[in-house]
Design a protein around this motif. Structure first.
Motif, PDB file in Angstrom:
ATOM      1  N   TYR A  46      49.611  23.860  33.815  1.00 62.17           N
ATOM      2  CA  TYR A  46      48.832  22.679  34.176  1.00 62.17           C
ATOM      3  C   TYR A  46      49.717  21.484  33.923  1.00 62.17           C
ATOM      4  O   TYR A  46      50.374  21.361  32.865  1.00 62.17           O
ATOM      5  N   HIS A  60      47.515  15.739  39.178  1.00 57.76           N
ATOM      6  CA  HIS A  60      47.200  16.966  38.437  1.00 57.76           C
ATOM      7  C   HIS A  60      47.629  18.162  39.287  1.00 57.76           C
ATOM      8  O   HIS A  60      47.315  18.258  40.477  1.00 57.76           O
ATOM      9  N   ARG A  61      48.372  19.081  38.641  1.00 56.34           N
ATOM     10  CA  ARG A  61      48.792  20.304  39.308  1.00 56.34           C
ATOM     11  C   ARG A  61      48.354  21.476  38.426  1.00 56.34           C
ATOM     12  O   ARG A  61      48.660  21.493  37.221  1.00 56.34           O
ATOM     13  N   VAL A  62      47.650  22.441  39.058  1.00 56.55           N
ATOM     14  CA  VAL A  62      47.107  23.585  38.317  1.00 56.55           C
ATOM     15  C   VAL A  62      47.673  24.842  38.924  1.00 56.55           C
ATOM     16  O   VAL A  62      47.770  24.979  40.158  1.00 56.55           O
ATOM     17  N   PRO A  64      47.814  28.461  40.304  1.00 57.47           N
ATOM     18  CA  PRO A  64      46.809  29.083  41.209  1.00 57.47           C
ATOM     19  C   PRO A  64      45.800  29.977  40.506  1.00 57.47           C
ATOM     20  O   PRO A  64      44.622  30.013  40.870  1.00 57.47           O
ATOM     21  N   GLN A  67      42.871  27.966  39.191  1.00 56.51           N
ATOM     22  CA  GLN A  67      42.007  27.215  40.102  1.00 56.51           C
ATOM     23  C   GLN A  67      40.764  28.058  40.398  1.00 56.51           C
ATOM     24  O   GLN A  67      40.868  29.296  40.600  1.00 56.51           O
ATOM     25  N   PRO A  68      39.665  27.409  40.468  1.00 51.49           N
ATOM     26  CA  PRO A  68      39.339  26.006  40.131  1.00 51.49           C
ATOM     27  C   PRO A  68      38.721  25.897  38.748  1.00 51.49           C
ATOM     28  O   PRO A  68      37.897  25.028  38.492  1.00 51.49           O
ATOM     29  N   ARG A  69      39.106  26.853  37.870  1.00 57.84           N
ATOM     30  CA  ARG A  69      38.422  26.917  36.587  1.00 57.84           C
ATOM     31  C   ARG A  69      38.955  25.893  35.584  1.00 57.84           C
ATOM     32  O   ARG A  69      38.275  25.547  34.641  1.00 57.84           O
ATOM     33  N   HIS A  71      40.722  22.229  34.297  1.00 60.50           N
ATOM     34  CA  HIS A  71      40.873  20.804  34.561  1.00 60.50           C
ATOM     35  C   HIS A  71      41.105  20.083  33.244  1.00 60.50           C
ATOM     36  O   HIS A  71      40.844  20.641  32.166  1.00 60.50           O
TER      37      HIS A  71
END
Length: 816
Positions: A46, A60-62, A64, A67-69, A71
């Motif tokens: 993250y 913000h980069r998450v 894969p 995603q989308p869990r 943040h």
């Protein structure tokens, strides 16, 4: 040294991993934040990048897989990597790197532990069957064994048993990797355990609510109490009543049975049952009768699932009121098949009544018997004694009892009195028969038993009894018939019939008189009744029937025209005539007939009044009644007294004058037509009844008055065949003469009267001629008819016609 923080999260829930910053960076927020997982330490999972932008506009980069869990969020100003939801694979060591614009880079380590909650426990019975929402049913007093099993959870869960809010068992065991079990044993389960909750709980963290499974305890409970409820007081026989049985405490619903005096009652038509879980009700509709009085009505209940537990029951006693039921029987040691005249007979009356009877009566053939020791009748409360029983005591005996609810009669008890034969009353005792005529003489007797033997005897004038041979008669039951043919005058007399049976011989025989048949005697005491404008009724007394069956006849003529208005024939001398015209003067002739001939005629006069006269008489009488006043009544009484006194004086003078006239007359004047009239209507002094003889003959007559002469009407066969004399020598004597002739054992009479000096009406001449025409046909006449002969036949007929119709003769008196 890099700080380390431990964070625990539950699989499937939210997890927040913090990244603690330097304390001296206030006002200098990081512009680059990188999160690394221990396994992928070279590549951030993250990234927050605000190097070329403001903090609010950072990028913000998450990774894969997050995603989308995943943040970034701030909590109390501290950035947190939030997993929503977190997964078991997210567990591990996380490192946070933060770069500042005016401060050196900082690092922070977080150890994330993921807890896997245990699954819902499974509860099984000792047999291994899985329990649903309820356990059981368990019989009261028995044991309950349950097992709770949990398969899974990280870390291993702890399994416990709870009853309501109380811990029952906290011990468990691991039976295989990931499987934990806990056993529960309840001994002597009580009624209080019914439908209580048992809970098996599995827990391995405080972060979540423990997993659990709850069940209810179902039980089989026997009835605690049975009550029978019904109408209070006494019950009336013949009526239907509802009785309720309440069974408390049975689970499931109790099975209820009704018993009456030890006998089971069944039938859905009058038993209904309902239950609310604790109380079971059964309603019995019972029609009570007299036999139910004092009996016990029981309600028995048991739990059908607990056959080993005895029934619970309750009872009620039936109190039934009813009218008397009466039964009559002969006393002990009395054989009703062999009761003879003179025996003593005892009757017993059994009465079943509630309340007790207050009146008891004995009836014989429907008539009440009274206590009369002198007559041999002794009546007590429930017994009847008849001493020295006689035939009259035979019949049907009943007992009648009464209480406040009504009265009842017993069924009739027939008393048969054994007796010797006795002659049956009201049977023919006189048989009229001609010589050489065969007759059947029937002898009926009353006997008990009816096994009867007969014998016949003839009682001649010499008082000798002659036995008839058995072939002259035949018998059947209580009847015997004698076939008898009289041939000589000595065969006419008395025949007697004797009978016997096992009881004894007939004491008084049946007596029958065989007489030579003749024509019947005239009727007497005739009267006319119920006269209206078109109807009247005639009633007479019958005379001797001449030894044969007789019939009675009535002819009704118009006295003016002699037209026949009605004729009647009956077996008894009672006649009714209807449909006549009003205002008619009628002549009524009544006579009897049998196979031997006719009786003399008895004549009557009748009249049908006018309808208007009847109405006027009624209206005048009504008006007169209304007009009567005390003064008028006194005046009428005075006038009546004067008229009565005058009538008495006139009667006295008339009687005195007649006495003087009778002294001045010759003795030859004693037999006048009036005396002849009186003697004709009287019975002859002889015992022999023969209407062919006219008795009371006057040897001489008065020249001025009609007289009787007795002469043979027929002196030879020719005369008898024509009905009139064939020569002048056979004509009657001149008018006024009387002659008596005895010939061939019979006496004949002839009456002659002088001609009328005045003319007759055509109707009277027509009647005389009509009677004369009848005399010319003797074949149509029957023995006993009166025939008139002579050329002066109109004068000869007048005496007979006057007797019937009242036609005036030439003399001052009328022959009636």
């Amino acid at each position: 040294m890099v700080p380390l923080k431990r964070v625990t999260a539950v699989d499937g829930y939210r997890a927040q991993v913090p990244c603690h910053l330097r304390e001296d960076i206030q006002g200098n927020p990081p512009y680059l934040v990188l999160w690394f997982k221990e396994e992928d330490s070279d590549m951030p999972i993250y990234t927050f990048d605000a190097r070329m932008r403001s903090t609010e506009d950072g990028r913000h980069r998450v990774a894969p897989f997050l995603q989308p869990r995943a943040h970034l969020s701030y909590l109390d100003g501290v950035p947190h990597l939030t997993f929503d939801p977190v997964r078991y694979t997210d567990e591990g060591l996380y490192r946070c790197r933060a770069d500042y614009r005016r401060a050196p880079t900082s690092y922070f380590n977080v150890n994330l532990t993921i807890v896997i909650p245990p699954p819902q426990p499974t509860i099984r019975e000792i047999s291994g069957l899985q329990v649903g929402s309820t356990a059981g049913p368990v019989d009261e007093g028995s044991d309950l064994h349950l097992t709770c099993e949990v398969d899974g959870g990280k870390p291993m869960p702890r399994v416990t048993w709870w009853w309501e809010n109380r811990l029952l068992n906290s011990s468990d065991e691991s039976v295989s990797p990931g499987v934990v079990r806990s056993h529960l044993h309840l001994y002597n389960v009580e009624r209080k355990h019914l439908m209580t909750s048992l809970t098996c709980q599995a827990a391995n963290t405080n972060l979540t609510v423990p997993e659990y499974r709850s069940i209810k305890i179902e039980m089989n409970l026997p009835p605690l109490e049975v009550k029978v409820e019904g109408p209070k007081g006494f019950l009336s026989s013949g009526k239907a009543y509802d009785f309720q049985c309440r069974v408390i405490g049975s689970r499931p619903a109790a099975f209820i049975r009704w018993w009456k005096n030890g006998q089971s009652l069944s039938g859905p038509n009058y038993i209904t049952t309902e239950s609310d879980g604790n109380v079971t009700k059964s309603v019995l509709t019972l029609t009570v009768n007299r036999e139910d009085h004092g009996k016990s009505l029981d309600c028995r209940a048991h739990n059908p699932k607990m056959s080993a537990v005895p029934d619970v029951h309750a009872s009620a006693i039936l109190h039934v009121t009813y009218p008397p039921a009466v039964n009559v029987r002969f006393g002990a040691n009395l054989n009703p098949e062999w009761i003879k005249v003179g025996d003593d007979v005892y009757f017993e009356c059994n009465v079943d009544a509630n309340p007790k009877f207050h009146s008891l009566k004995w009836l014989h053939d429907g008539k009440e018997l009274s206590h009369d020791p002198k007559m041999g009748v002794i009546v007590t409360e429930s017994t009847l004694v008849i001493r020295g029983i006689q035939r009259r005591h035979a019949g049907k005996y009943e007992c009648l009892a009464e209480n406040s609810l009504g009265r009842s009669n017993s069924s009739p008890l027939s008393l048969q009195v054994q007796h010797a034969p006795e002659c049956k009353p009201q049977q023919a005792s006189i048989y009229g028969v001609a010589p050489y005529e065969r007759i059947n003489i029937t002898c009926d007797v009353e006997a008990n038993p009816d096994t009867v033997r007969f014998h016949w005897r003839f009682n001649s004038s010499s008082a000798q009894l002659t036995e008839f041979p058995a072939q002259d008669y035949w018998s059947a039951g209580t009847r015997s018939t004698l076939i008898y043919t009289p041939r000589t005058p000595m065969d006419f007399g008395t025949v007697v019939c004797w009978a016997s049976n096992p009881v004894g011989n007939q004491q008084v025989p049946c007596t029958f008189h065989v007489v030579e048949a003749g024509h019947p005697d005239p009727v007497s005491n005739c009267s006319i009744q119920n006269q209206t404008d078109n109807t009247f009724y005639v009633e007479c007394l019958p005379g001797f029937d001449g030894g044969l069956k007789q019939f009675f006849h009535m002819d009704v003529f118009d006295s003016d025209t002699m037209e026949l208005k009605a004729n009647r024939t009956t077996p008894i001398p009672r006649f009714t005539v209807k449909g006549l015209e009003e205002d008619l003067s009628l002549l009524v002739y009544v006579y009897a007939s049998n196979a031997r001939g006719k009786s003399p005629i008895t004549s009557l006069e009748a009249r049908t009044p006018r309808v208007m006269e009847n109405k006027m008489d009624k209206e005048e009488g009504r008006g007169l009644t209304l007009a009567l006043t005390p003064l008028v009544m006194l005046l009428a009484g005075g006038i009546g007294a004067i008229v009565l006194t005058t009538a008495i004086v006139l009667i006295f003078l008339v009687l005195r004058r007649r006495q003087r006239r009778s002294r001045s007359r010759s003795p030859q004047h004693k037999h006048t037509i009036s005396e002849g009239k009186r003697n004709l209507n009287s019975d002859p002094p002889s015992d022999e009844k023969n209407p062919d003889i006219i008795s009371n003959i006057n040897p001489q007559g008065d020249g001025n008055e009609g007289s009787f002469s007795a002469v043979p009407l027929f002196k030879n066969e020719a005369s008898a065949s024509t009905g009139f004399p064939v020569s002048p020598a056979e004509w009657p004597l001149p008018p006024g003469e009387l002659r008596t002739t005895q010939g061939e054992g019979l006496l004949y009479t002839d009456l002659t009267v002088p001609r009328r000096r005045s003319g007759r009406s055509p109707a009277q001449d027509h009647m005389l001629h009509h009677l004369y025409q009848q005399q010319q046909h003797p074949a149509t006449s029957s023995p006993g008819s009166v025939f008139f002969a002579g050329p002066d036949y109109l004068q000869t007929f007048e005496a007979s016609i006057s007797k019937c119709s009242g036609i005036q003769l030439d003399h001052t008196e009328s022959v009636v």
